[in-house]
Design an enzyme around this catalytic site. Sequence first.
Site, PDB file in Angstrom:
ATOM      1  N   CYS A  64      -0.218  -8.880  24.499  1.00  0.00           N
ATOM      2  CA  CYS A  64      -0.137 -10.339  24.551  1.00  0.00           C
ATOM      3  C   CYS A  64       0.204 -10.937  23.194  1.00  0.00           C
ATOM      4  O   CYS A  64      -0.263 -10.457  22.162  1.00  0.00           O
ATOM      5  CB  CYS A  64      -1.489 -10.925  24.960  1.00  0.00           C
ATOM      6  SG  CYS A  64      -2.244 -10.180  26.388  1.00  0.00           S
ATOM      7  N   CYS A  65       0.954 -12.003  23.247  1.00  0.00           N
ATOM      8  CA  CYS A  65       1.156 -12.877  22.096  1.00  0.00           C
ATOM      9  C   CYS A  65       1.391 -14.274  22.667  1.00  0.00           C
ATOM     10  O   CYS A  65       1.301 -14.466  23.883  1.00  0.00           O
ATOM     11  CB  CYS A  65       2.294 -12.392  21.196  1.00  0.00           C
ATOM     12  SG  CYS A  65       3.946 -12.486  21.921  1.00  0.00           S
ATOM     13  N   TRP A  66       1.682 -15.248  21.818  1.00  0.00           N
ATOM     14  CA  TRP A  66       1.774 -16.631  22.277  1.00  0.00           C
ATOM     15  C   TRP A  66       2.750 -16.778  23.443  1.00  0.00           C
ATOM     16  O   TRP A  66       2.425 -17.348  24.472  1.00  0.00           O
ATOM     17  CB  TRP A  66       2.155 -17.539  21.101  1.00  0.00           C
ATOM     18  CG  TRP A  66       2.025 -18.995  21.413  1.00  0.00           C
ATOM     19  CD1 TRP A  66       3.026 -19.917  21.417  1.00  0.00           C
ATOM     20  CD2 TRP A  66       0.830 -19.704  21.779  1.00  0.00           C
ATOM     21  NE1 TRP A  66       2.539 -21.156  21.761  1.00  0.00           N
ATOM     22  CE2 TRP A  66       1.173 -21.053  21.987  1.00  0.00           C
ATOM     23  CE3 TRP A  66      -0.497 -19.334  21.946  1.00  0.00           C
ATOM     24  CZ2 TRP A  66       0.261 -22.028  22.346  1.00  0.00           C
ATOM     25  CZ3 TRP A  66      -1.413 -20.305  22.306  1.00  0.00           C
ATOM     26  CH2 TRP A  66      -1.026 -21.624  22.503  1.00  0.00           C
TER      27      TRP A  66
END
Length: 143
Positions: A64-66
């Site tokens: 996950c990231c933004w």
Amino acid sequence: MRIAVAADSLDGVAARIVGELSERGHEVVTHGALNEAERDDWAWACEAAARDVAEGRAEQAVVCCWTGTGASIAANKVRGVRAALCADGYTADGARRWNDANVLALSLRVVSEPLLKEILDAWFAGTASTDPADVANVEHLET
């Protein structure tokens, strides 16, 4: 199942992913912001989770990231990993079915808790297609 999870921040559903996977009976290995001993930058954290899959320390990973885009890019740099950025259950099912994806990439910005459950339900219910054309496409990625 042992699942590596990486996030570059604790925003959104990052911590909830670990809880949801644990509640479903999975063993979770954490990376990035989810593990105080590690670097939390998306490129490093998501690559570490993908390496867990490629090297057999985990069967799958969630990165996950933004936006989820960087997470998927970092994971896909690892040979043997097929990371798919999924924003809904239909895409998660298709990623498992047609692409035999072994790493789920998520956006911490757009994925809500109800949507997370939908995506994980579809992801874990999905199985790789045995259709010769689908198998050939996945095998082509390994060359």
